[in-house]
Write a protein that holds these residues in place. Structure first.
Motif, short mmCIF file in Angstrom:
data_model
loop_
_atom_site.label_atom_id
_atom_site.label_comp_id
_atom_site.label_asym_id
_atom_site.label_seq_id
_atom_site.Cartn_x
_atom_site.Cartn_y
_atom_site.Cartn_z
N GLU A 82 0.83 -1.20 0.00
CA GLU A 82 0.00 0.00 0.00
C GLU A 82 0.87 1.26 0.00
O GLU A 82 0.59 2.22 -0.72
CB GLU A 82 -0.91 0.00 1.22
N ARG A 83 1.94 1.24 0.78
CA ARG A 83 2.81 2.43 0.83
C ARG A 83 3.50 2.64 -0.50
O ARG A 83 3.68 3.78 -0.96
CB ARG A 83 3.85 2.29 1.95
N ALA A 84 3.86 1.54 -1.19
CA ALA A 84 4.47 1.66 -2.51
C ALA A 84 3.46 2.24 -3.50
O ALA A 84 3.81 3.06 -4.36
CB ALA A 84 4.96 0.30 -2.99
N GLY A 85 2.21 1.82 -3.39
CA GLY A 85 1.17 2.37 -4.24
C GLY A 85 0.96 3.85 -3.98
O GLY A 85 0.79 4.64 -4.91
N MET A 86 1.01 4.23 -2.70
CA MET A 86 0.84 5.64 -2.35
C MET A 86 2.02 6.47 -2.84
O MET A 86 1.84 7.61 -3.28
CB MET A 86 0.69 5.80 -0.83
N LEU A 87 3.21 5.90 -2.79
CA LEU A 87 4.38 6.62 -3.32
C LEU A 87 4.19 6.91 -4.80
O LEU A 87 4.46 8.03 -5.26
CB LEU A 87 5.65 5.80 -3.10
N ASP A 88 3.72 5.93 -5.56
CA ASP A 88 3.50 6.14 -6.99
C ASP A 88 2.39 7.17 -7.23
O ASP A 88 2.48 7.99 -8.15
CB ASP A 88 3.15 4.83 -7.69
N LEU A 89 1.35 7.14 -6.41
CA LEU A 89 0.28 8.12 -6.55
C LEU A 89 0.80 9.52 -6.26
O LEU A 89 0.47 10.49 -6.96
CB LEU A 89 -0.88 7.77 -5.61
N ALA A 90 1.64 9.64 -5.25
CA ALA A 90 2.26 10.92 -4.94
C ALA A 90 3.14 11.40 -6.09
O ALA A 90 3.16 12.58 -6.43
CB ALA A 90 3.07 10.80 -3.64
N CYS A 91 3.87 10.46 -6.69
CA CYS A 91 4.71 10.81 -7.85
C CYS A 91 3.87 11.24 -9.04
O CYS A 91 4.27 12.11 -9.81
CB CYS A 91 5.60 9.61 -8.23
N ALA A 92 2.70 10.63 -9.19
CA ALA A 92 1.80 11.01 -10.29
C ALA A 92 1.41 12.49 -10.19
O ALA A 92 1.31 13.20 -11.20
CB ALA A 92 0.55 10.13 -10.28
N ILE A 93 1.19 12.97 -8.96
CA ILE A 93 0.88 14.39 -8.76
C ILE A 93 2.05 15.25 -9.22
O ILE A 93 1.87 16.29 -9.86
CB ILE A 93 0.54 14.67 -7.29
N GLU A 94 3.27 14.82 -8.91
CA GLU A 94 4.45 15.58 -9.31
C GLU A 94 4.64 15.57 -10.83
O GLU A 94 5.06 16.58 -11.41
CB GLU A 94 5.70 15.00 -8.62
N VAL A 95 4.34 14.47 -11.48
CA VAL A 95 4.43 14.40 -12.94
C VAL A 95 3.41 15.37 -13.56
O VAL A 95 3.71 16.08 -14.53
CB VAL A 95 4.23 12.97 -13.45
N PHE A 96 2.21 15.40 -12.98
CA PHE A 96 1.22 16.36 -13.47
C PHE A 96 1.69 17.78 -13.24
O PHE A 96 1.49 18.67 -14.08
CB PHE A 96 -0.13 16.13 -12.78
N GLN A 97 2.32 18.03 -12.08
CA GLN A 97 2.87 19.35 -11.80
C GLN A 97 3.85 19.78 -12.88
O GLN A 97 3.81 20.91 -13.37
CB GLN A 97 3.56 19.31 -10.42
N THR A 98 4.71 18.86 -13.31
CA THR A 98 5.67 19.18 -14.37
C THR A 98 4.95 19.51 -15.67
O THR A 98 5.31 20.47 -16.37
CB THR A 98 6.64 18.02 -14.59
N ALA A 99 3.92 18.74 -16.00
CA ALA A 99 3.13 19.02 -17.21
C ALA A 99 2.54 20.42 -17.15
O ALA A 99 2.59 21.18 -18.13
CB ALA A 99 2.02 17.99 -17.35
N ALA A 100 1.98 20.78 -15.99
CA ALA A 100 1.37 22.10 -15.84
C ALA A 100 2.41 23.21 -15.97
O ALA A 100 2.14 24.25 -16.59
CB ALA A 100 0.67 22.19 -14.48
N LEU A 101 3.61 22.99 -15.42
CA LEU A 101 4.66 24.01 -15.50
C LEU A 101 5.16 24.19 -16.93
O LEU A 101 5.45 25.30 -17.36
CB LEU A 101 5.82 23.63 -14.59
N VAL A 102 5.27 23.08 -17.67
CA VAL A 102 5.70 23.17 -19.07
C VAL A 102 4.73 24.04 -19.86
O VAL A 102 5.14 24.93 -20.62
CB VAL A 102 5.82 21.76 -19.69
N HIS A 103 3.44 23.80 -19.69
CA HIS A 103 2.44 24.60 -20.40
C HIS A 103 2.43 26.04 -19.88
O HIS A 103 2.31 27.00 -20.65
CB HIS A 103 1.05 23.98 -20.22
N ASP A 104 2.57 26.21 -18.56
CA ASP A 104 2.56 27.53 -17.95
C ASP A 104 3.69 28.40 -18.51
O ASP A 104 3.49 29.59 -18.79
CB ASP A 104 2.71 27.40 -16.44
N ASP A 105 4.85 27.80 -18.67
CA ASP A 105 6.00 28.56 -19.17
C ASP A 105 5.81 29.00 -20.61
O ASP A 105 6.31 30.06 -21.02
CB ASP A 105 7.29 27.73 -19.04
N ILE A 106 5.09 28.21 -21.38
CA ILE A 106 4.79 28.61 -22.76
C ILE A 106 3.83 29.80 -22.75
O ILE A 106 4.04 30.80 -23.45
CB ILE A 106 4.19 27.44 -23.55
#
Length: 365
Positions: A82-106
């Motif tokens: 479960e903790r490994a699953g939560m780590l991946d879910l937390a990482c998914a938020i960070e990956v989305f954050q990067t996507a948002a920043l890439v678009h934001d910078d454009i």
């Protein structure tokens, strides 16, 4: 010691960083047997390399908040799976954050991100074309956003409320997209009504920033721990809304009182872009008639030079707008803290760690 679920921040970051890179490589890889033309392969490789580069660095506040909220909700008793699953879910938020920043910078035409060339600028350099660099940046943001959903979906299968997690993650996407629309719309707001401008800007913060920075990490963690969907949403909003607003206010304040060395961006960047911020609204509201006219004229112009940027920063200070912003941040932190106290009623390590994870968002409070 600064801990998350009994693990030091250094150890937590050590697990987050390589896992994000691993998940991106896996999510963005082509399926076996698929191929692209040799003439295009180098550009695709540049985009995939930039996905990793753009994902590097950052404080990982969102992932750390999600993990802390999960540990608080499970009282630190989750299984390794479960903790490994939560780590991946937390990482998914960070990956989305990067996507948002890439678009934001454009959208913002930003040259730097975390002290390095922004993704579209780096891709423009790689392809020797600004137009292609912008286009590739848009597609990179799309690829990362899509990857984040796949990562969250896979992670949810190891956690409670799998369907609820995916639905909440997709709702987070939608809220940020609505927030970006509102962020662009507020740039059309007139400068002669500072109260309306401040209210509209704060509303943008709720949708564009708080939605995925503080609300979603808490909501997703509570759902992953088996929480009731309605109660998870209520708790996430009670804590995450004021916390997210305080975080964005602090970020805007750092744009004028911080330094490039600490923020990775030029000081006064929002002023150069002519952004309509709460800080600007407060300055206009508290300025003398002459100063008010100066601010309105400066932000109505197509551009502001370096002398104007320095002058406006000075006006933000002298009018009391900076002090007002600090007061807003402190008030919002108290609101979030009261909601945390309602949820964290003990002196358990997981409760203390969750409060510490929230406090990292408001260093200026």
């Amino acid at each position: 010691m600064d801990n998350l679920g009994g693990m030091s921040v250094a150890a937590e970051m050590t697990s987050i960083e390589p896992r994000i890179a691993e998940l991106i490589r896996h999510s963005m890889a082509l399926r076996a047997g698929d191929s692209v033309a040799d003439a295009c392969a180098d550009v695709l490789d540049d985009v995939l390399d930039q996905a990793l580069t753009s994902s590097e660095g950052g404080k990982r506040l969102r992932a750390r908040l999600a993990l802390a909220a999960f540990d608080q909700a499970t009282h630190g008793r989750a299984s390794d799976e479960e903790r490994a699953g939560m780590l991946d879910l937390a990482c998914a938020i960070e990956v989305f954050q990067t996507a948002a920043l890439v678009h934001d910078d454009i959208i913002d035409e930003s040259d730097l991100r975390r002290g390095k060339p922004s993704a579209h600028r780096a891709l423009a350099t790689a392809t020797h074309s600004n137009a292609i660099g912008r286009g590739l940046g848009i597609m990179l943001g799309d690829l990362l956003a899509t990857a984040s959903v796949g990562i969250a979906d896979n992670a949810s299968r190891r956690l409670a409320s799998s369907d609820g997690i995916v639905a909440a993650f997709l709702n987070m996407h939608k809220e940020v997209e609505v927030g970006q629309v509102l962020d662009l719309a507020v740039e059309l707001a007139p400068l002669d009504d500072p109260d309306t401008l401040a209210s509209a800007s704060l509303n943008v913060f709720r949708w564009k920033t708080a939605s995925y920075t503080t609300i979603a990490p808490i909501e997703l963690a509570l759902l992953a721990a088996g929480g009731d969907p309605d109660e998870s949403r209520r708790a996430a909003l009670a804590i995450g809304r004021p916390l997210g607003l305080a975080f964005q206010l602090a970020d805007d304040l750092l744009d004028v009182v911080g330094s490039s060395r600490h923020t990775g961006k030029p000081v006064g960047g929002d002023i150069r872009e002519g952004k309509r911020t709460v800080l600007l609204a407060d300055a206009i509201a508290m300025a003398s008639p002459t100063e008010r006219g100066e601010l309105v004229n400066a932000f109505s112009a197509p551009a502001r030079d370096e002398d104007q940027v320095r002058r406006i920063i000075g006006l933000f200070e002298s009018t009391g707008a900076v002090a007002c912003s600090r007061e807003r941040i402190a008030s919002l932190w108290e609101e979030a803290r009261a909601a945390m106290d309602e949820r964290c009623g003990s002196d358990a390590p997981e409760d203390r760690t969750f409060v510490e994870a929230c406090a990292r968002f408001v260093p200026l409070a």
